[in-house]
Motif scaffolding. Structure first.
Motif, short mmCIF file in Angstrom:
data_model
loop_
_atom_site.label_atom_id
_atom_site.label_comp_id
_atom_site.label_asym_id
_atom_site.label_seq_id
_atom_site.Cartn_x
_atom_site.Cartn_y
_atom_site.Cartn_z
N GLY A 14 -24.19 32.88 19.10
CA GLY A 14 -22.91 32.27 18.81
C GLY A 14 -23.06 30.79 18.54
O GLY A 14 -24.05 30.16 18.95
N LEU A 15 -22.11 30.19 17.84
CA LEU A 15 -22.13 28.77 17.53
C LEU A 15 -21.41 28.03 18.66
O LEU A 15 -20.22 28.27 18.90
N LEU A 16 -22.14 27.16 19.38
CA LEU A 16 -21.59 26.41 20.52
C LEU A 16 -21.46 24.94 20.12
O LEU A 16 -22.33 24.40 19.44
N ALA A 17 -20.36 24.33 20.54
CA ALA A 17 -20.17 22.93 20.15
C ALA A 17 -19.21 22.23 21.09
O ALA A 17 -18.38 22.86 21.75
N THR A 18 -19.37 20.90 21.14
CA THR A 18 -18.35 20.03 21.75
C THR A 18 -17.96 19.03 20.69
O THR A 18 -18.75 18.66 19.81
N ALA A 31 -27.84 27.59 16.40
CA ALA A 31 -27.19 28.66 15.61
C ALA A 31 -26.39 28.09 14.44
O ALA A 31 -26.17 28.77 13.43
N TRP A 32 -25.92 26.83 14.56
CA TRP A 32 -25.18 26.21 13.46
C TRP A 32 -26.05 26.10 12.21
O TRP A 32 -25.60 26.42 11.10
N GLU A 33 -27.26 25.66 12.38
CA GLU A 33 -28.14 25.50 11.22
C GLU A 33 -28.49 26.86 10.63
O GLU A 33 -28.56 27.03 9.41
N ALA A 111 -17.96 29.76 18.54
CA ALA A 111 -17.51 30.46 17.32
C ALA A 111 -18.54 31.53 16.94
O ALA A 111 -19.73 31.42 17.29
N ILE A 112 -18.08 32.52 16.27
CA ILE A 112 -18.97 33.55 15.72
C ILE A 112 -18.65 33.71 14.23
O ILE A 112 -17.52 33.46 13.79
N ASP A 113 -19.66 34.11 13.48
CA ASP A 113 -19.49 34.34 12.04
C ASP A 113 -18.75 35.67 11.83
O ASP A 113 -19.27 36.74 12.14
N VAL A 114 -17.53 35.59 11.33
CA VAL A 114 -16.71 36.80 11.13
C VAL A 114 -16.49 37.05 9.64
O VAL A 114 -15.54 37.75 9.26
N THR A 115 -17.37 36.49 8.81
CA THR A 115 -17.20 36.64 7.36
C THR A 115 -17.15 38.10 6.94
O THR A 115 -16.27 38.52 6.18
N SER A 116 -18.12 38.88 7.43
CA SER A 116 -18.16 40.30 7.02
C SER A 116 -16.92 41.04 7.51
O SER A 116 -16.37 41.90 6.80
#
Length: 392
Positions: A14-18, A31-33, A111-116
């Motif tokens: 998953g994409l983790l961020a602050t 995971a962002w990259e 966040a997670i990639d939900v494109t599909s």
């Protein structure tokens, strides 16, 4: 951050961020990259809103403002731009620790990639919308629409069947379709259906279908089968429309043409009465096998019906008299003689006379005159014996 937390942060799919209140990312995991292609430094270099799709920016800023007011986000989707210029849909969950000092508060987000998922949902929405449209068209179509399975049953039938034939769609699908077809059309109809299931893709044909009141209507069909479908699930897709009125008009036209043809044939070989005992048959135009047979038939039927004693065959108007026509004229004269009538042949040209002589035909019982007028005068005066023949 402890060692375990650090490893989870590094290896999380998953994409983790602050992010701070100014709209800049602080902490980002690798995971962002992997997902967007930007390096972590590139993502930190400018406000995160610049990476958001222009159409999603207003909603994203509203959600971020709400977070700093103490709301949490369980699910929010927006599009982030990838380094290659494309966009990926991200599904977010986020919150702000309101216990810290306001200037130190951060958004904690995953966040997670939900494109599909979004693409599948959009495709499903398009398919659902299309299915709804086709269902409505199926119901309102004035054309007769059906699907036919390999067992000989209509799988689907639209309401137009009831409007046209009186049978409800449920009745149309309850028994083999061939039972609705006129008995005289069943063999051809089964052959067409079989051809479709054997690989022929499209057919067009007409047949008669039974109405609920016992009458029949003519239907004009176009039917298609998709050979690429699983054989066990293949269906024939058919559409038909009522052409009964057209068939009736066509039938009337054919009957009218037949009567006209009969009239023209009668006119082409008329029996013109001079007296109740004398008739003239003028022969005009071109003689073929059908016309020759018609001449003999009209002459014989006319003599038998009226008891005529003399038939004058006037060949002045014939374009050509070959050996076949000459032989037929002689045969006609002989047949008339058997019915008790004599034949006078008039309008012979020298070349025709030579043809008759050259054939060596028995011309007994045939009189000849040079003109129609002289033949009629001769017949009115009683004439000579049928056995006499004017020298050619």
């Amino acid at each position: 951050m402890g060692l375990r937390q650090e490893k989870l942060f590094q290896f999380s799919a998953g994409l983790l961020a602050t992010a701070d209140a100014r709209g800049h990312f602080h902490d980002l995991n690798p995971a962002w990259e992997r997902t967007l292609g930007w390096s972590l430094d590139e993502l930190r270099s400018k406000p995160f809103i610049e990476f958001v799709h222009p159409d999603d920016r207003e909603a994203t800023l509203t959600e971020a403002a709400g977070l700093f007011q103490g709301r949490t986000v369980a699910r929010f989707d927006n599009r982030y731009r990838c380094k290659d210029g494309s966009y990926r849909w991200l599904g977010w969950a986020a919150g702000v620790d309101m216990d810290g000092a306001p200037e130190q508060r951060l958004i904690y987000a995953t966040a997670i990639d939900v494109t599909s998922d979004r693409e599948r949902a959009e495709e499903l929405a398009r398919v659902t919308e299309l299915a709804t449209v086709y269902e409505k068209l199926f119901r309102v179509s004035v054309g007769l629409l059906v699907t036919l399975d390999a067992n000989g049953y209509f799988r689907h039938a639209n309401p137009a069947w009831e409007q046209t034939l009186g049978w409800s769609p449920e009745e149309m699908t309850a028994r083999p379709f061939i039972e609705f077809v006129h008995p005289d059309d069943r063999e051809a109809t089964v052959a067409e259906a079989t051809a479709l299931f054997q690989g022929r893709t499209t057919i067009r044909f007409d047949n008669r279908y039974a109405c609920k009141d016992g009458s029949y209507k003519w239907l004009a069909w176009t039917a298609h089968m998709d050979a690429s479908e699983d054989p066990s699930r293949r269906l024939v897709y058919g559409t038909a429309h009522d052409v009964t009125s057209y068939k009736e008009v066509l039938g009337q036209l054919e009957r009218t043409l037949a009567r006209l043809r009969d009239s023209m044939q009668a006119m082409s070989t008329p029996l013109i009465p001079i007296t109740d005992r004398i008739v003239v048959m003028p022969l005009i135009g071109q003689m073929d096998s059908e016309r020759i047979a018609q001449v003999m038939s009209v002459a014989l039927d006319g003599v038998q019906a009226t008891q005529v004693q003399t038939v004058i065959l006037d060949v002045t108007g014939l374009k050509e008299i070959d050996t076949r026509v000459a032989s037929a004229l002689v045969d006609t004269a002989r047949a008339l003689q058997l019915l008790g009538a004599r034949t006078i042949l008039t309008g012979l040209r020298p070349a025709v006379a030579q043809t008759l002589v050259g054939l060596g035909l028995d011309l007994g019982g045939i009189l000849t005159k040079s003109t129609l007028q002289s033949a009629i005068s001769f017949a009115l005066q009683g004439g000579q014996s049928p056995a006499q023949l004017r020298p050619l």
